[in-house]
Design a protein around this motif. Structure first.
Motif, PDB file in Angstrom:
ATOM      1  N   MET A   4      38.829  44.430  35.208  1.00  0.00           N
ATOM      2  CA  MET A   4      38.429  45.245  34.067  1.00  0.00           C
ATOM      3  C   MET A   4      38.310  44.374  32.824  1.00  0.00           C
ATOM      4  N   ASP A   5      37.377  44.713  31.971  1.00  0.00           N
ATOM      5  CA  ASP A   5      37.163  43.976  30.729  1.00  0.00           C
ATOM      6  C   ASP A   5      37.783  44.775  29.582  1.00  0.00           C
ATOM      7  N   ILE A   6      38.848  44.236  29.004  1.00  0.00           N
ATOM      8  CA  ILE A   6      39.549  44.922  27.916  1.00  0.00           C
ATOM      9  C   ILE A   6      38.610  45.206  26.755  1.00  0.00           C
TER      10      ILE A   6
ATOM     11  N   LYS B 147      40.515  37.998  26.753  1.00  0.00           N
ATOM     12  CA  LYS B 147      39.424  37.265  27.386  1.00  0.00           C
ATOM     13  C   LYS B 147      39.280  37.637  28.856  1.00  0.00           C
ATOM     14  N   LYS B 148      38.075  37.497  29.364  1.00  0.00           N
ATOM     15  CA  LYS B 148      37.819  37.783  30.767  1.00  0.00           C
ATOM     16  C   LYS B 148      38.305  36.623  31.613  1.00  0.00           C
ATOM     17  N   VAL B 149      38.922  36.941  32.750  1.00  0.00           N
ATOM     18  CA  VAL B 149      39.419  35.902  33.645  1.00  0.00           C
ATOM     19  C   VAL B 149      38.693  35.985  34.984  1.00  0.00           C
ATOM     20  N   ALA B 150      38.628  34.878  35.676  1.00  0.00           N
ATOM     21  CA  ALA B 150      37.918  34.811  36.958  1.00  0.00           C
ATOM     22  C   ALA B 150      38.879  35.092  38.105  1.00  0.00           C
ATOM     23  N   TYR B 151      38.488  35.987  38.994  1.00  0.00           N
ATOM     24  CA  TYR B 151      39.229  36.260  40.215  1.00  0.00           C
ATOM     25  C   TYR B 151      38.321  35.950  41.403  1.00  0.00           C
ATOM     26  N   PRO B 152      38.878  35.824  42.608  1.00  0.00           N
ATOM     27  CA  PRO B 152      38.073  35.382  43.751  1.00  0.00           C
ATOM     28  C   PRO B 152      36.761  36.110  43.941  1.00  0.00           C
ATOM     29  N   VAL B 153      36.728  37.423  43.767  1.00  0.00           N
ATOM     30  CA  VAL B 153      35.475  38.141  43.997  1.00  0.00           C
ATOM     31  C   VAL B 153      34.435  37.806  42.936  1.00  0.00           C
TER      32      VAL B 153
END
Length: 327
Positions: A29-31, A302-308
């Motif tokens: 989710m993007d805060i 900030k947006k963070v990167a996850y595996p998907v």
């Protein structure tokens, strides 16, 4: 070079909230996109701000200033140590000659030892002692509230501390923030319940913080910002969900920059609190049911990167391989 995300695992068994499907969803989710009054409770707001620490200091100043101008009592529950915020707020109180005579001071939590003995404010390991040094101690003497209006946690008043706040008309504002596993020392292990209705009846107590909480606290200035876990007291006296629910307003400031703490530690906690289920296993979600605002610094939001999210990685690796001549 191949890349796969098919390998999987389950969260460690001691993880408080371990529903992987929920975790995968909320972490993406993007805060920034969901901020505002977009929650179940219209009295709750999520707000991303550039300088969260400044908002915090200004809010303290403005509330005390208004109480002084109207000559009305105000009951404030401080989270401590937030020393840079205290310094900034006090500089303005001194500059504009704002009296704190109408302020009744309480504290969200305080350190304790394994015997349940609460740290006195004169201790270098006291949370309220940090407030006394950086807020009260920096105030011009003529602007200070009387000492009898500062209500410290003690070994004797732990279970009655919430009632003490109520006896002064209840908290006009509680200042708090998210820890790794909840709302400061309110975590899923220390406050257990089968339903939110039961959870909201749980009051003040001595708790044994989670390992993650001790690690976070070890980055504070009174422990040398060093990660020295052995120096962090093993227990805390803390407010409970009942006391948060009783407050007129709860303001949650998340920037984790006191004593140069790493800001990314709060990202997962905030996302789970804001977008996860409202249940006792997710203590931070309690704030969404209360009147108040959750402030989040732009850095933490900030947006963070996850595996998907990593569809670009195989192509990136291949481009590097080509650039290196096919090795």
């Amino acid at each position: 070079m191949s890349f796969t995300t098919k390998w999987s695992f389950k969260p460690a068994p001691w993880t408080p909230f371990a529903d992987q499907d929920v975790l995968d969803k909320v972490m993406l989710m993007d805060i920034n996109e969901v901020q505002g009054n977009n929650f179940e409770n219209p009295e709750f707001e999520l707000k991303v701000v550039w300088d969260c620490r400044n908002y915090y200091a200004v809010d303290i100043f403005q509330r005390i200033n208004m109480a002084n101008m109207k000559n009305e009592k105000i009951v404030i529950v401080f989270s401590s140590p937030e020393n840079p915020v205290f310094i900034s707020a006090v500089e303005n109180l001194n500059k504009y000659n704002v009296s704190c005579k109408n302020v009744e001071v309480f504290f969200f939590d305080e350190y304790a030892n394994k015997k349940g003995e609460v740290a006195p404010w004169q201790s270098p390991y006291s949370r309220s002692g940090q407030w006394m040094k950086y807020f009260y101690g920096r105030l011009n003497p003529e602007l200070r509230m009387p000492m009898e209006q500062i209500h410290f946690w003690t070994t004797e008043n732990v279970e009655k501390y919430g009632d003490l706040i109520a006896s002064y008309g209840g908290a006009d504002v509680i200042y708090t923030d998210f820890s790794w596993n909840g709302i400061r020392n309110i975590d899923a292990e220390s406050f257990t319940a089968d339903s939110m209705e039961e959870y909201e009846t749980l009051g003040c107590r001595i708790v044994t913080p989670s390992m993650e909480q001790l690690c976070m606290d070890s980055l504070r200035g009174m422990f040398g910002c060093s990660g020295d876990i052995s120096s962090v007291p093993p227990c805390s006296a803390t407010l409970g969900p009942k006391d948060l629910k009783a407050a007129k307003l709860t303001l949650c400031f998340n920037y984790l920059s006191s004593c140069d703490g790493a800001q990314n530690l709060q990202i997962a906690a905030i996302k789970l609190a804001m977008f996860g289920p409202v249940c006792p296993k997710n203590p931070g979600a309690l704030l969404r049911t209360l009147p108040g605002t959750c402030f989040v610094s732009a850095t933490v939001a900030k947006k963070v990167a996850y595996p998907v999210d990593l569809d670009w990685l195989p192509e990136k690796i291949e481009s590097i391989r080509r650039a290196e001549g096919g090795r």
